[in-house]
Design an enzyme around this catalytic site. Structure first.
Site, PDB file in Angstrom:
ATOM      1  CG  ASP A 425       9.066 -63.364  51.895  1.00  0.00           C
ATOM      2  OD1 ASP A 425       9.664 -62.457  51.313  1.00  0.00           O
ATOM      3  OD2 ASP A 425       8.077 -63.194  52.626  1.00  0.00           O
ATOM      4  CB  THR A 427       8.990 -58.987  55.027  1.00  0.00           C
ATOM      5  OG1 THR A 427      10.051 -58.335  54.370  1.00  0.00           O
ATOM      6  CG2 THR A 427       8.346 -58.075  56.025  1.00  0.00           C
ATOM      7  CE  LYS A 881      10.027 -62.135  47.137  1.00  0.00           C
ATOM      8  NZ  LYS A 881       9.172 -62.106  48.308  1.00  0.00           N
ATOM      9  CG  ASP A 901       4.875 -63.887  55.111  1.00  0.00           C
ATOM     10  OD1 ASP A 901       5.565 -63.600  54.110  1.00  0.00           O
ATOM     11  OD2 ASP A 901       4.550 -63.069  55.968  1.00  0.00           O
TER      12      ASP A 901
END
Lengths: 1219, 306
Positions: A425, A427, A881, A901
C-alpha cells in the site's frame, strides 16, 4: 436541542456541494428489482413487514470456533494432517497384539502433539473473541419509546433511529437524516475503511435535515428501499419514501460502520445494514488459514515417506509370508522352535497370506519411525520461539510509537524468507501520510533548501557512481536538525523564515503567494482550548500542509465563518503604522506561535485580517484546480486560484507571464525531486465583472437540466482566466524513514515490488520516484481509461458502449506495452550484453484494472506486469487490491507478501501468502488482519532479509535434518528386520524408541530451528543477494531433501552393518561374553544417537553454549537414561537391564565400534560439504569465507586500514579542489 | 539482552581448506593406529571352529534332509567323537561356545514367548500369558519356565579330553551376573518342564533353582542375529600348540529341519574380545581413505587455490 445546532457554513449554498445532487436516474430505476430489494422501515423496526424480512442483527463474530464446536472442529483441523491420522490409527491399533511395541509409547507423544496444537488454536481464537465482545458491547443512543436510550451495538436493529456523537464510530451502516449543522452535513473519517485520514463530507437529504429533536422524530416515519447488502464501499443506491414522495439516496447519505464522526457534534440516522450485512464486514473476506510453502512441500515428503513405508512394509510382509508358509511343509515343521503347529493367526503357516497381511499392519507401525511424529510439534515450538525472537528484536522496535514488531501468527516465519513479490500500500505504508511544504517557487525564485528524499537518494547514487561534484552543493539542510519539527512543515530558508521575506525583492508577491495558500482552501481550523494551538481539518493532507506553511511564514488562518475567513497576518511593512487597524477589533496581538520554529528567535507581530468569502469553486479531478473569490479589507475583489500546472498555465493572463518560464522550469525540477506541485495564481476582479458572472453562475447552479454540471464548469471557467502567476508550491508526501533504502535493498535481494494505492496516478508516480521504485531512466507504460473519447462516452451515459470501449482500449494498451517491452528486449540483445536493458515501470489505474481483471485479460496483464521491474496500481479499491494480490499469487505461484496499514488493505493482507500490517497512525484493522505487524516500513527489510532468511533456513534445515534422523533410525530397524525374517521384532527396546524422538534428538533440532544462523544479521543486510536462496528455495529443493534422505540411508547402513559385522558372533570382551539382542540394540542405539547428534553438530553454522549444551547433553542424556533404565527391575527394563554398566561399558570393543561408526557415518556429509564449499559454494559459504578473510586481515591490520581509508578520502577531496 | 537479540558469542565453524585437510588428517592419524592395534589383537586370538552338524550324523542319513531329521528325532544314542588340533598355544581361559546358524532367536514370536515375572519369583508361576503355546501342560498346570525360548533350550553336550587327560569344563559364571541375580529367581524351580507330547530341547533338573541353571540363563538371552554363539563353558588349562583335543559330544539338537549349521568353537579372548578382523580392517580402511582425501584436497588446494 436546537440550540446546540451550529450555525455552520452552509456549504450547500456553494457551488461545490450543490453538484452532489447529481442525476441518479440510471441506477435508481433498478430499485425494487433484483439486487435492490431491501426495505427498511425507518424508526419502526417492529413493523410487521420488516420483521418478516428477518434482517440479521448487529452482532458481529469473527471467530473461527464457538464453544460448542471447538473440540470437534479443532480435532478435525488436526486430523486434516495425514501424519496425524496415521498416528491416530497406529495408537488405536497399538492396543492389539499386532503392535510391535507397547501402546503408551505411541499414545503419549500423539496426545502431546495434538493437545499442544489445539491449545494454541484455542488461545488464538479467544483473542479474536474478546475483540468481538468489545465491539459488540459498545454503546450507542437509539430512539425508542420517544427518547434516546443507550443500548449495546449488538442490540441494534435495522430501521432503528440512532444518534451518534462527535468522535464516535457508527455502529452500522446508517443513512444520514440530519446533523448538528442546519444544512444536514457532517464530516466523517473513513480511516478504518479505506485508510484515508482526510475528512469526507456527508450530506443529508434536504427533506430530512430539519429533523433534529425528539419531538420531530415522534412523527417520523419513512421507508427506505435500497440495494441488497454488498461489499462496494463507494456506491449506494436507494430511495427514501417520506411524506408520500420518493427521494433518491446515494453514498453521500451513507455513513458506514467503522467510520468515525468528526467535526460534527452529532448526527441522526437510520440503520440500514447491520452486522455482517454492513459494507465493511462484507469487505472482510474470511481469514483464510495460511500455510507456508515449506509446510506444503513437507506434506509431499511425508507422502513419499508413507509410500516408502508402505512399500517396505509390503516387501517385508511378502518375505514374512513366504518364510512363515515354509515353516510347515508336508507335515514337517521347519522352524520347530517357533511351534508352527500351534501358532496364533499372526504367525500361522497354514494361513500364511493372512499372517502376511497382519504382519503388514505390524510393519506399518514398526516403520512408523520413518515418519517423524514429533516433527509437527517441534516445528510448532520452533516457530513460536522464532516469533518471540522477532517480537524481541530491538532493531525492529519503534521508539516513537513504542511498538515492537509483532508476529501474530507463527505459521509463516519461514515464508518470510521466500518472498518473491511484495505488494505494498502507499499511503501510511511507504509514506507517513503527512504532507510537508518543502519548496516554493515565488516570482521566479526558488525558496526552500531542504533536500527531498528523492534528491537525497539520487545524490547518494551519484556519489556511489563516483561523481563527486555533488559535494559542491550548498550546505545540507540537515545541519540544523536540532530545531523542533512541525508536522506538515519542512521548509527551511532563511530568506523567508522569521519574517525575513519582507526584505526580499518580490516581497509583495511573496505576501500574495502565502495569502492564497492561507485563503484558498476548504479546511476548518480547530483550536485546542488548552494550548491555544490551531490545527486544521482539511480534506486532503496537502491542503493542510499549505495552510500550515502559510501560518509558519506569517499568515495564520485561525477562523472561518460562513462568510468570512479570518487571518492573522504579518504585515510586510511592519515598520509603518498600520492605520487600517480600526477596521476590525482594533487589537494588534502578539502571538507567540507555540511550538513553532520561530518562537525561540523572536516574537512576531501579527495583524488580524478578514476576508469576505464570496464563492468557492471546488476542486474536482476534471478541473484540477480550485478557486475562491473573496473581498479583502481594501474592498478589492480577488480570485485566488491554485491548481495543477497542466491547467493553470493556459489560464494566465498575457501580462501574468512574467516568470512563467522560470516557474515552469522549477516545477519540472520539483516533480523530478518527487514533489507534488501546485501553481498559485490570483486575479483582481472588477465589481461589474463579478456581478454579471455571479448572476450567471447562480443561474447555472440552480438549473435542473442534465448537463448542469457541465454548465457550471463552463461558467467557472469564464472567471478563472487572465490569472496573474505568483509561483508554485511543492509539497512532499514525506516518505517514512528509510523507505528508499529499504526498497532498494529488497530489490537487490531479488524481490519484486508492486505498489497498490488508492491515490491519484500523479501522486502514485511521484512516490514511485521518491522511493526509487521508478527511476528516471525507466520507461513508463501507463494504462488508463482517462482518455477523452471514453470521457465523452461517459457523458453520454451509454454503459455498454463504455464497457466495450474501455475493454478495447485496455486490450490495445496492454498489447502495446508488451510489444514495447519485446522490442526493447530485442534491441538490447542486439546491442549486446554490455548495454543494460531498459527497465519498465507499469502504471495502471483502478478502472483499467477492474476491466482487465474481469474480462479474461488477467493473463496478458500479468505477462506485461511480470516483465516490468516495478508496478504501480493507482486508484484501486480494497477489493481490487485483493484481486491483484490473488492474481499475482496464482500466476507466479511464488510467495507474495502484502504490506498495508489501513482497513482498506485488509483484503489484500488476507489474500497474500503473508500479510504485514504497519501499526502506524491509522487504525488497528490492518494489524488485526495481518500475520506480522511492524511499526515502520523500513523494518520490513530486517524482517525479511534477516528474520525471514534465518527462519527459512532454519526450518528448511530442521525439516531435512528431521527426515535424516528418522530415516537413519527407521532404516536400522529395517536392516534388523531383514535379519529377523521380517517377523516385526524391533531392533531396540521399546523405550529407546519412544524416547529417541523425544529426548535424545529433539532438543538439538529445536536449537537448530531457533538459534542457527548462517551469517550474522549485519551480513544478511549487507548482502541482500543471500535472500535469493529463499526465493529459489535452494535449501528446500528436492535434490537437497533427497540428499539428506540418502544420507540417512547411508548412515543407517553404516551403523547397522559395521556394528553387526564387528561385534557378532565372537566374544566382545575379555570374559568371553557374546553380544546378544539387548546389547546389540543398545550399541546400535548408541551409534545412532551419537551419529545424528554429531551430524547436527556438523551441519549447524552457529555454536553457542546452547548448542553445546543440547547436543552433548542429548548424548549424555542417552547414557544417563541407559544407566537409570538399566537399574530398574528387569520386568520393566527387560532387555536393557544393566546393559550399559554390566555389559557394554567395560567392553573396549563397544567404544571402538561407537567411534568407528560415528566417524564413518559423518564422513559422507563432511566430504560432500568440503567438496561443495570448494567447488560449488553456496552463497552463504562465500560470504562466510569473505568474513573470515576480512576478520583475518582486520585483526592483523585494523589500524592501517582505517588510516588508509581516511587518506584516500582526503586525497580525493584535495584532487577535487584542484580541479 | 544478547540472547534475545540472537547475538550470543558463538563459534562459527567454516570449512576452510586448512580445516578440511586437518580433519581428514586427524581422522587418519587416529584411525590407522587403532586399526592396526585391533588387527593385531584379533590375530592374537586363537580360535578353533569345528562344524559338526553333518559329520555327527551316520553316513547313511547324511544324504537327505528328511533322513537327518529322522535321525535327530530318533531316540538312539547320538554320541559323536571329534578331534581338534590346537594351532597355537591357547592360554586359559579357553572359552567353549556353540554356534548356531539360521536360527531365528530374534523372531518376534520367539522373543516374546517368555515370562519375566515367572522367571523371577515363585509367586508368579502362573503368569504365563505370553508363553503360548508352551504356557501350561495339557491339564492346565503352569510350565516353569514357560515359553518357546526355554522350551527350545539347546541340548547338545560337549566333553573334552587331551590324550587320556579329561579337560574339565567350568560351566559356572558363563551367564551375566545381573541375570542370575535379578532375572532368575533363587526360589524358582523348573516344574512341568518338557512334559508335553512335544519335547523341544534340554530338560532341566527340577531340584536346581533357575538362578543356577546357567545354560538356561545363557540361552534365554536371545541372540541378535540368526547366526550366533553362546557360551558353553570354560577350559581353564593351557592348551599347547599341536595338542589334539578329543571332543565327545552328544548331537541332540535339531537344526536339520531348518538347515542350520552347528559349530563348536574354542577361543581365547583378549582386551578386544574374540577373533574378528572386521573392526581392524574397517579402521584402517577409513583411516586410509581419510588420508587419501587429505592428500587429494591438499593437491587440489595447491594446484587450484581460490
Amino acid at each position: 436541542m436546537p440550540e446546540a445546532r451550529k450555525t455552520g457554513i452552509l456549504f450547500s449554498k456553494l457551488y461545490s456541494f450543490a453538484c452532489f445532487l447529481c442525476n441518479f436516474e440510471d441506477s435508481h430505476a433498478q430499485i425494487g428489482q433484483r439486487g435492490y430489494s431491501r426495505l427498511v422501515y425507518c424508526n419502526d423496526p417492529d413493523n410487521p413487514v420488516q420483521v418478516q424480512l428477518k434482517y440479521r442483527g448487529n452482532y458481529v463474530s469473527t471467530t473461527k470456533y464457538t464453544v460448542a464446536n471447538f473440540i470437534p472442529k479443532a480435532l478435525f483441523e488436526q486430523f486434516r494432517r495425514v501424519a496425524n491420522i496415521y498416528f491416530l490409527v497406529v495408537a488405536c491399533v497399538s492396543f492389539s497384539p499386532l503392535a510391535p511395541y507397547s501402546a503408551p509409547s505411541v499414545l503419549i507423544p500423539l496426545l502431546v502433539v495434538i493437545g499442544a496444537t489445539m491449545a494454541k488454536e484455542g488461545v488464538e481464537d479467544w483473542r479474536r473473541r474478546t475483540q468481538d465482545i468489545e465491539a459488540n458491547n459498545r454503546k450507542v443512543k437509539v430512539y425508542r419509546n420517544y427518547r434516546f436510550d443507550e443500548i449495546k451495538w449488538k442490540e441494534l436493529r435495522v430501521g432503528d433511529l440512532v444518534k451518534v456523537c462527535k468522535n464516535e464510530y457508527f455502529p452500522a451502516d446508517v443513512v444520514l437524516l440530519s446533523s448538528s449543522y442546519e444544512d444536514g452535513i457532517c464530516y466523517v473519517e473513513t480511516m478504518n475503511l479505506d485508510g484515508e485520514t482526510n475528512l469526507k463530507l456527508k450530506h443529508a437529504l434536504e427533506v430530512t435535515s430539519h429533523l433534529c429533536d425528539g419531538e420531530s422524530f415522534r412523527q417520523f416515519r419513512a421507508v427506505i428501499k435500497c440495494e441488497d447488502p454488498n461489499e462496494n464501499l463507494y456506491t449506494f443506491v436507494g430511495a427514501l419514501r417520506y411524506d408520500g414522495k420518493e427521494y433518491p439516496l446515494s453514498i453521500k447519505q451513507m455513513l458506514l460502520r467503522d467510520s468515525k464522526l468528526k467535526n460534527t457534534e452529532f448526527i441522526y440516522g437510520v440503520v440500514v445494514f447491520t452486522g455482517h450485512d454492513t459494507k465493511v464486514m462484507r469487505n472482510a473476506t474470511d481469514p483464510p488459514s495460511k500455510r507456508s510453502k515449506i509446510e506444503k512441500r513437507m506434506d509431499k515428503i511425508i507422502y513419499i515417506l508413507f509410500s516408502t513405508l508402505i512399500l517396505t512394509a509390503f516387501v517385508g510382509s511378502v518375505f514374512f509370508g513366504i518364510e512363515t508358509r515354509k515353516d510347515i511343509s508336508d507335515g514337517k515343521y521347519r522352524r520347530w522352535y517357533l511351534r508352527p503347529d500351534d501358532a496364533p493367526v499372526f504367525y500361522d503357516p497354514r494361513r500364511a497370506p493372512l499372517a502376511g497381511f497382519l504382519h503388514f499392519l505390524t510393519a506399518l507401525m514398526l516403520y512408523g519411525y520413518l515418519i517423524p511424529i514429533s516433527l509437527y510439534v517441534s516445528i510448532e515450538i520452533v516457530k513460536v520461539l522464532q516469533s518471540i525472537f522477532i517480537n524481541q528484536d530491538q532493531d525492529m522496535y519503534d521508539e516513537e510509537t513504542d511498538r515492537p514488531a509483532h508476529a501474530r501468527t507463527s505459521n509463516l516465519n519461514e515464508e518470510l524468507g521466500q518472498v518473491y513479490t511484495i505488494l505494498s500500500d502507499k499511503t501510511g505504508t511507504l509514506t507517513c501520510n503527512s504532507m510537508e511544504f518543502v519548496k516554493g517557487s515565488i516570482a521566479g525564485t526558488v525558496y526552500g533548501r531542504v533536500m527531498t528524499e528523492v534528491e537525497r537518494t539520487l545524490m547518494t547514487k551519484m556519489r556511489e557512481a563516483g561523481d563527486v561534484s555533488i559535494d559542491q552543493q550548498g550546505p545540507d539542510g540537515d545541519s540544523d536538525d536540532s530545531r523542533k519539527s512541525i508536522r506538515g512543515f519542512n521548509f527551511r530558508d532563511e530568506r523567508i523564515m522569521n519574517g525575513q521575506w519582507v526584505n526580499e525583492p518580490n516581497a509583495d508577491i511573496i505576501q500574495k503567494f502565502f495569502r492564497v495558500l492561507a485563503i484558498c482552501h476548504t479546511a476548518v481550523p480547530v483550536e485546542n482550548k488548552e494550548t491555544g494551538e490551531i490545527s486544521y481539518e482539511a480534506e486532503s493532507p496537502d491542503e493542510a500542509a499549505f495552510i500550515i506553511a502559510a501560518r509558519e511564514v506569517g499568515f495564520e488562518f485561525y477562523g472561518r465563518t460562513q462568510k468570512r475567513i479570518l487571518l492573522r497576518e504579518l504585515d510586510y511593512e511592519t515598520g509603518k503604522k498600520v492605520d487600517r487597524s480600526y477596521f476590525f477589533y482594533s487589537y494588534s496581538q502578539t502571538v507567540s506561535l507555540a511550538n513553532s520554529s520561530l518562537s525561540e528567535i523572536k516574537l512576531l507581530e501579527l495583524v488580524p485580517r478578514e476576508y469576505e468569502l464570496l464563492q468557492v469553486l471546488e476542486f474536482s479531478s476534471s478541473r484540477k484546480r480550485m478557486s475562491v473569490i473573496v473581498r479583502n479589507m481594501e474592498n478589492q475583489l480577488l480570485l485566488l486560484c491554485k491548481g495543477a500546472d497542466s491547467v493553470m498555465f493556459e489560464r494566465l493572463s498575457k501580462d501574468g507571464w512574467l516568470f512563467e518560464a522560470e516557474t515552469k522550469d522549477h516545477i519540472k525540477k520539483f516533480a523530478e525531486a518527487g514533489l507534488r506541485t501546485m501553481v498559485i495564481a490570483f486575479r483582481e476582479l472588477g465589481e461589474e465583472e463579478y456581478k454579471s458572472w455571479e448572476d450567471e453562475f447562480e443561474k447555472a447552479k440552480t438549473s435542473v437540466t442534465a448537463d448542469r454540471e457541465m454548465l457550471v464548469d463552463e461558467i467557472a471557467d469564464k472567471i478563472e482566466k487572465d490569472l496573474f502567476l505568483l509561483g508554485a508550491a511543492a509539497v512532499e508526501d514525506k516518505l517514512q524513514q528509510g523507505v528508499p533504502e529499504c526498497i532498494e535493498k529488497l530489490a537487490r535481494a531479488g524481490i519484486k515490488i508492486w505498489v497498490l494505492t488508492g491515490d491519484k496516478m500523479e501522486t502514485a508516480v511521484n512516490i514511485g520516484y521518491a522511493c526509487s521504485l521508478l527511476r528516471q531512466e525507466m520507461k513508463q507504460i501507463v494504462i488508463t481509461l482517462d482518455s477523452p473519447d471514453i470521457g465523452a462516452l461517459e457523458k453520454q451515459g451509454d454503459k455498454e458502449a463504455i464497457a466495450k470501449a474501455s475493454l478495447e482500449s485496455i486490450r490495445k494498451q496492454i498489447r502495446e506495452g508488451i510489444s514495447q517491452i519485446k522490442s526493447a528486449k530485442e534491441s538490447t540483445t542486439e546491442l549486446g550484453p554490455q548495454k543494460s536493458a531498459i527497465e519498465f515501470g507499469l502504471i495502471i489505474d483502478g478502472k483499467s484494472l477492474d476491466v482487465s481483471l474481469k474480462k479474461n485479460m488477467e493473463k496478458s496483464l500479468f505477462e506485461l506486469a511480470s516483465n516490468c521491474s516495478s508496478v504501480i496500481c493507482c486508484r484501486s479499491s480494497p477489493k481490487q487490491k485483493a484481486l491483484v494480490t490473488r492474481l499475482v499469487k496464482n500466476e507466479t505461484g511464488k510467495t507474495t507478501l502484502s504490506v498495508g496499514d489501513g482497513a482498506n488493505d485488509v483484503g489484500m493482507l488476507q489474500e497474500a501468502d503473508i500479510g504485514v500490517g504497519i501499526s502506524g497512525v491509522e487504525g488497528r484493522q490492518a494489524v488485526m488482519a495481518s500475520d506480522y505487524s511492524i511499526a515502520q516500513f523500513r523494518f520490513l527489510e530486517r524482517l525479511l532479509l534477516v528474520h525471514g532468511h534465518w527462519c527459512y533456513r532454519r526450518i528448511a534445515m530442521m525439516i531435512c535434518y528431521f527426515f535424516y534422523k528418522n530415516i537413519t533410525f527407521g532404516m536400522t530397524l529395517l536392516w534388523f528386520e531383514a535379519h529377523a525374517s521380517f517377523s516385526g521384532q524391533p531392533a531396540y527396546n521399546d523405550w529407546y524408541m519412544a524416547f529417541y524422538n523425544v529426548f535424545f534428538t529433539s532438543l538439538p533440532v529445536i536449537a537448530l530451528g531457533v538459534f542457527d544462523q548462517d551469517v550474522s544479521a549485519r551480513l544478511c543486510l549487507q548482502y541482500p543477494l543471500l535472500y535469493s536462496e529463499g526465493i529459489e528455495n535452494i535449501l528446500f529443493s528436492w535434490p537437497r531433501i533427497l540428499g539428506w534422505m540418502s544420507n540417512g540411508v547411508i548412515s543407517s547402513i553404516i551403523i547397522f552393518f559395521v556394528t553387526t559385522k564387528s561385534m557378532i558372533p565372537q566374544a566382545f570382551r575379555k570374559d568371553g561374553q557374546v553380544v546378544d539382542y539387548g546389547i546389540l540394540g543398545a550399541t546400535m542405539c548408541t551409534c545412532v544417537v551419537w551419529a545424528v547428534n554429531c551430524q547436527m553438530a556438523l551441519s549447524i553454522n552457529y555454536f553457542t553454549w546452547v548448542q553445546h549444551l543440547v547436543i552433548w547433553g542429548s548424548i549424555g542424556l542417552w547414557y544417563i537414561f541407559l544407566v537409570i533404565y538399566g537399574f530398574l527391575p528387569p520386568t520393566l527394563s527387560t532387555t536393557a537391564h544393566q546393559v550399559l554398566g554390566e555389559a557394554c561399558a567395560p567392553s573396549v570393543l563397544y567404544w571402538l565400534v561407537t567411534l568407528l561408526v560415528v566417524i564413518s557415518a559423518l564422513l559422507p556429509y563432511f566430504f560432500y560439504r568440503a567438496f561443495q564449499t570448494r567447488f560449488r559454494p553456496m552463497y552463504h559459504d562465500i560470504i562466510q569465507m569473505k568474513r573470515l578473510e576480512e576478520s583475518e586481515i582486520g585483526n592483523s591490520a585494523e589500524l592501517p586500514r582505517k588510516v588508509k581509508d581516511k587518506l584516500r578520502h582526503l586525497t580525493e577531496r584535495l584532487m577535487h579542489r584542484e580541479l | 539482552s544478547r540472547f534475545t537479540q540472537q547475538e550470543l558469542p558463538a563459534c562459527k565453524p567454516i570449512l576452510t581448506p586448512k580445516w578440511v585437510i586437518s580433519v581428514f588428517l586427524l581422522v587418519s592419524i587416529v584411525f590407522v593406529p587403532i586399526g592396526v592395534a585391533s588387527l593385531y589383537a584379533s590375530r592374537d586370538v586363537v580360535e578353533i571352529i569345528d562344524r559338526y552338524d553333518t559329520d555327527c550324523i551316520p553316513v547313511a542319513n547324511r544324504t537327505d534332509k528328511d533322513l537327518k531329521i529322522q535321525y535327530i528325532q530318533s531316540s538312539v544314542e547320538k554320541t559323536c567323537n571329534r578331534s581338534l588340533r590346537v594351532p597355537k598355544h591357547m592360554k586359559p581361559p579357553v572359552y567353549v561356545y556353540y554356534q548356531l546358524d539360521n536360527f531365528y532367536q530374534n523372531h518376534r514370536r520367539y522373543v516374546k514367548s517368555r515370562s519375566d515375572t515367572q522367571l523371577r519369583s515363585n509367586s508368579s508361576a502362573n503368569d504365563t500369558d505370553n508363553c503360548k503355546p508352551e504356557d501350561t501342560t495339557s491339564n492346565g498346570l503352569s510350565i516353569v519356565p514357560c515359553g518357546l525360548i526355554a522350551w527350545s533350550l539347546f541340548n547338545d553336550t560337549y566333553s573334552f579330553s587331551r590324550g587320556n587327560e579329561q579337560l574339565d569344563i567350568n560351566k559356572t559364571d558363563i551367564s551375566w551376573k545381573s541375570d542370575r541375580d535379578h532375572k532368575f529367581g533363587k526360589d524358582v524351580y523348573p516344574t512341568n518342564f518338557q512334559n508335553g507330547n512335544l519335547t523341544g530341547g534340554k530338560k532341566l533338573n527340577s531340584s536346581i533353582p533357575l538362578s543356577e541353571q546357567e545354560d538356561l540363563i545363557v540361552w534365554m538371552r536371545t541372540a541378535a542375529l540368526p547366526t550366533f554363539r553362546k557360551l558353553y563353558g570354560r577350559i581353564e588349562v593351557d592348551l599347547q600348540e599341536n595338542d589334539v583335543i578329543q571332543v565327545t559330544l552328544e548331537n541332540n539338537y535339531n537344526t536339520y529341519s531348518f538347515n542350520g549349521k552347528k559349530k563348536l568353537v574354542l577361543s581365547t579372548a583378549n582386551w578386544l574380545g574374540g577373533k574378528n578382523d572386521f573392526l581392524g580392517i574397517a579402521y584402517v580402511t577409513v583411516g586410509g581413505l581419510c588420508f587419501f582425501l587429505a592428500l587429494t584436497f591438499t593437491v587440489v588446494y595447491l594446484v587450484k587455490p581460490r
